[in-house]
Design a protein around this motif. Structure first.
Motif, PDB file in Angstrom:
ATOM      1  N   LEU A  74       0.968  -1.186   0.048  1.00 59.83           N
ATOM      2  CA  LEU A  74       0.076  -0.106   0.041  1.00 59.83           C
ATOM      3  C   LEU A  74       1.000   1.276   0.088  1.00 59.83           C
ATOM      4  O   LEU A  74       1.684   1.353   0.843  1.00 59.83           O
ATOM      5  N   TRP A  75       0.778   1.797  -1.207  1.00 56.39           N
ATOM      6  CA  TRP A  75       1.594   3.118  -1.253  1.00 56.39           C
ATOM      7  C   TRP A  75       1.329   4.353  -0.394  1.00 56.39           C
ATOM      8  O   TRP A  75       0.204   4.359  -0.119  1.00 56.39           O
ATOM      9  N   VAL A  76       2.442   4.817   0.510  1.00 54.96           N
ATOM     10  CA  VAL A  76       1.853   5.794   1.417  1.00 54.96           C
ATOM     11  C   VAL A  76       2.092   7.275   0.611  1.00 54.96           C
ATOM     12  O   VAL A  76       2.869   7.576   0.106  1.00 54.96           O
ATOM     13  N   TYR A  77       0.997   8.096   0.864  1.00 50.47           N
ATOM     14  CA  TYR A  77       1.071   9.314   0.423  1.00 50.47           C
ATOM     15  C   TYR A  77       0.871  10.362   1.457  1.00 50.47           C
ATOM     16  O   TYR A  77      -0.195  10.927   1.540  1.00 50.47           O
ATOM     17  N   PRO A  78       1.748  10.628   2.396  1.00 51.90           N
ATOM     18  CA  PRO A  78       1.513  11.641   3.378  1.00 51.90           C
ATOM     19  C   PRO A  78       1.415  12.867   3.027  1.00 51.90           C
ATOM     20  O   PRO A  78       1.954  13.467   2.189  1.00 51.90           O
ATOM     21  N   THR A  79       0.611  13.642   4.015  1.00 52.25           N
ATOM     22  CA  THR A  79       0.514  14.942   3.708  1.00 52.25           C
ATOM     23  C   THR A  79       1.589  15.711   4.085  1.00 52.25           C
ATOM     24  O   THR A  79       2.369  15.388   5.058  1.00 52.25           O
ATOM     25  N   LYS A  80       1.828  16.732   3.324  1.00 51.90           N
ATOM     26  CA  LYS A  80       3.125  17.648   3.671  1.00 51.90           C
ATOM     27  C   LYS A  80       3.293  18.244   5.044  1.00 51.90           C
ATOM     28  O   LYS A  80       2.054  18.737   5.626  1.00 51.90           O
ATOM     29  N   PRO A  81       4.316  17.805   5.740  1.00 52.36           N
ATOM     30  CA  PRO A  81       4.180  18.414   7.044  1.00 52.36           C
ATOM     31  C   PRO A  81       4.815  19.836   7.247  1.00 52.36           C
ATOM     32  O   PRO A  81       5.399  20.358   6.302  1.00 52.36           O
ATOM     33  N   SER A  82       4.257  20.275   8.317  1.00 51.76           N
ATOM     34  CA  SER A  82       4.771  21.622   8.687  1.00 51.76           C
ATOM     35  C   SER A  82       4.636  22.063  10.175  1.00 51.76           C
ATOM     36  O   SER A  82       4.186  20.951  10.675  1.00 51.76           O
ATOM     37  N   GLY A  83       5.348  23.050  10.668  1.00 54.98           N
ATOM     38  CA  GLY A  83       5.097  23.185  12.085  1.00 54.98           C
ATOM     39  C   GLY A  83       6.646  23.448  12.831  1.00 54.98           C
ATOM     40  O   GLY A  83       7.596  23.262  11.954  1.00 54.98           O
ATOM     41  N   ARG A  84       6.545  23.713  13.973  1.00 50.88           N
ATOM     42  CA  ARG A  84       7.633  24.152  14.811  1.00 50.88           C
ATOM     43  C   ARG A  84       8.912  22.896  14.617  1.00 50.88           C
ATOM     44  O   ARG A  84       9.996  23.223  14.182  1.00 50.88           O
ATOM     45  N   LEU A  85       8.547  21.718  14.919  1.00 53.34           N
ATOM     46  CA  LEU A  85       9.512  20.605  14.810  1.00 53.34           C
ATOM     47  C   LEU A  85      10.192  20.319  13.407  1.00 53.34           C
ATOM     48  O   LEU A  85      11.102  20.060  13.228  1.00 53.34           O
ATOM     49  N   HIS A  86       9.077  20.482  12.453  1.00 59.28           N
ATOM     50  CA  HIS A  86       9.367  20.286  11.153  1.00 59.28           C
ATOM     51  C   HIS A  86      10.475  21.319  10.808  1.00 59.28           C
ATOM     52  O   HIS A  86      11.475  20.804   9.933  1.00 59.28           O
ATOM     53  N   ARG A  87      10.314  22.577  11.195  1.00 58.18           N
ATOM     54  CA  ARG A  87      11.329  23.674  10.765  1.00 58.18           C
ATOM     55  C   ARG A  87      12.785  23.284  11.424  1.00 58.18           C
ATOM     56  O   ARG A  87      13.715  23.431  10.697  1.00 58.18           O
ATOM     57  N   GLN A  88      12.514  22.891  12.740  1.00 60.36           N
ATOM     58  CA  GLN A  88      13.879  22.443  13.293  1.00 60.36           C
ATOM     59  C   GLN A  88      14.436  21.168  12.612  1.00 60.36           C
ATOM     60  O   GLN A  88      15.877  21.090  12.490  1.00 60.36           O
ATOM     61  N   ARG A  89      13.847  20.296  12.207  1.00 61.34           N
ATOM     62  CA  ARG A  89      14.398  19.325  11.498  1.00 61.34           C
ATOM     63  C   ARG A  89      14.749  19.488  10.034  1.00 61.34           C
ATOM     64  O   ARG A  89      15.950  19.095   9.714  1.00 61.34           O
ATOM     65  N   VAL A  90      14.350  20.601   9.485  1.00 57.89           N
ATOM     66  CA  VAL A  90      14.771  20.990   8.214  1.00 57.89           C
ATOM     67  C   VAL A  90      16.355  21.524   8.449  1.00 57.89           C
ATOM     68  O   VAL A  90      17.258  21.336   7.556  1.00 57.89           O
TER      69      VAL A  90
END
Ligand code: SF4
Ligand code: SF4
Length: 469
Positions: A24-40
């Protein structure tokens, strides 16, 4: 770990495989938010280091190079030889204990923030996919749509860019094993001049392309041994990405008209599931598929802000912490791991600090016979290989220290270059009267500029005991 609010049936299947065993192919929604910015930010720093490291030199040495063919390993500019294998073994054990301790305390934090697989997949390839194909739901629609010219063009563009990046990663990966100069040589010469190097370059590129374009999250959920180890390393006190079931249950949809009395804070919006790159529902509790990417934390915090509820319904926490309200405990298991790790690191640092700057290996020259000279002196031939681990030239002089006799260099003078090796041949002559029958032990001093830098003991073959009778 007990999950009070589910029947546990989710454990009988994988989120990415249907009942018939199809993916089953996963199509995750685009992440955003505080932790995501830190991960970037962390990912950008890691990617910059990963791509730059093979080109960086420290005192003329590569910053990182694992040259298996020439048996030279450079770590932060320091050279290590196969003779230093004991340091590698110790460092590997220390690293393993560190990983066990870190995982027991912080779960799969490494996977979400530092692992190259996650960094490349989520921060490079997935971002490109969002740019080319749009957000998760649009990707799904495109995947299910018929093969029109527009879809073919979009797929060709995406896979072309994916392969170009995989090629770049494959080249960089190769540079860690052959060095940046050798890589440049391969890249700037016709493929026929470096067939082996070119073949490896292509192989690595195809492997990375296959992993990031097709295999994806399955590398973490099905293959990664570290992921499999979670089941034995995690316990109820480990900090993981966790859903606060005490606060969230019983779940109930949100309605601005209804009060939430008797309802938990989870409004069953599904945002945490839609954003998950491994396709799981974190509300089911800790699962091996969770790579701790924290996307569900950001997604849920966003939802909580929208319905005026406090953030942190999904957060970094331990099962014990959620169940009892206690913070991280330094458990006896963690104390034991910490003690072992301290001992290992202290030993490693001591060995590194006292590592000799020169390694000399002396062997009796293969096929040479014991020579008895007319005056009764016995002569043995040897080969010496000197490894210079320093950053300066080392002119080498050999002196026989015991027993009394003569040492004469027969080959070229020994001149070990910085971080390099040299070898030569020499003879030891000892008066027959001082040579015991059978083998004797000789001690050779290795000097540089009149300073003794190493001592080597080896055997000296005397006449056979029968010859003496
Ligand atoms: S995002 Fe939060 S509120 Fe929405 S389903 Fe997940 S846990 Fe519940
Ligand atoms: S459950 Fe949350 S942290 Fe775990 S992989 Fe999915 S989105 Fe990432």
């Amino acid at each position: 770990m007990s999950i009070e609010h589910t029947d546990g049936s989710f454990r009988d299947s994988l989120a990415t495989i249907d009942k018939r065993g199809n993916r089953l192919w996963v199509y995750p929604t685009k992440p955003s938010g505080r932790l995501h910015r830190q991960r970037v930010a962390v990912a950008l720093a890691l990617l910059a280091f990963l791509f730059a490291a093979p080109w960086i030199r420290v005192n003329g040495n590569p910053l990182l190079l694992f040259d298996i063919v020439h048996r030279q390993f450079f770590i932060f500019g320091l050279i290590f030889w196969p003779q230093d294998i004991y340091l590698f073994v110790l460092a590997t054990i220390a690293l393993a204990v560190f990983v066990i301790l870190f995982t027991a305390a912080f779960g799969r934090l490494f996977c979400g923030w530092i692992c190259p697989q996650t960094v490349f997949m989520e921060m490079v390839f997935r971002k490109l996919e969002y740019w080319i194909d749009g957000d998760g739901p649009r990707q799904r629609r495109l995947a299910n749509a018929p093969w029109t010219a527009a879809k073919i063009a979009r797929r060709a563009l995406k896979l072309g860019i994916f392969f170009a990046i995989s090629f770049l990663i494959g080249n960089t990966f190769l540079a860690y094993f052959i060095g940046a100069d050798a890589l440049l040589d391969i890249v700037t010469s016709p493929p026929t001049e470096h067939l082996t190097g070119f073949a490896f370059m292509l192989l690595f590129s195809l492997v990375f392309f296959g992993v990031f374009a097709w295999f994806r999250e399955q590398a973490c959920t099905l293959v990664c041994p570290y992921g499999r180890l979670q089941s034995v390393l995690l316990d109820a006190n480990s900090i993981v990405v966790a859903y606060d079931f005490r606060r969230g249950e019983p779940r109930a949809p949100f309605s601005s008209k209804d009060s939430r009395d008797g309802k938990g804070d989870c409004i069953v919006c599904g945002a945490c599931v839609r954003v998950c790159p491994t396709g799981i529902d974190i509300r089911n509790g800790t699962q091996l598929e969770c790579v701790n990417c924290a996307a569900c934390i950001d997604a849920c915090d966003d939802i909580m802000a929208g319905v005026n509820l406090p953030p942190g319904l999904i957060r970094y926490a331990s099962h014990e912490g959620i169940a009892t309200g206690n913070r991280l405990r330094f458990t006896p298991r963690m104390k034991l791991y910490s003690a072992i790790l301290t001992i290992l690191v202290a030993t490693l640092v001591t060995l590194l600090a006292t590592r000799s700057s020169v390694e000399a290996t002396v062997l009796r020259t293969a096929g040479s016979l014991i020579e008895e000279l007319p005056d009764g002196t016995i002569r043995n031939l040897y080969t010496i290989k000197v490894t210079n681990k320093t950053a300066r030239d080392l002119p080498i002089e050999l002196r026989l220290q015991s027993p009394a006799g003569e040492l004469a260099l027969l080959g070229p003078p020994l001149e070990a270059p910085p971080q390099g090796q040299d070898e030569s041949v020499f003879a030891i002559q000892i008066p027959g009267s001082r040579v015991p029958a059978g083998n004797a032990l000789v001690t050779i001093g290795v000097f540089s500029n009149n300073e003794e830098i190493a001592t080597v003991r080896t055997s000296f073959a005397g006449p056979s005991p029968r010859g003496r009778q």
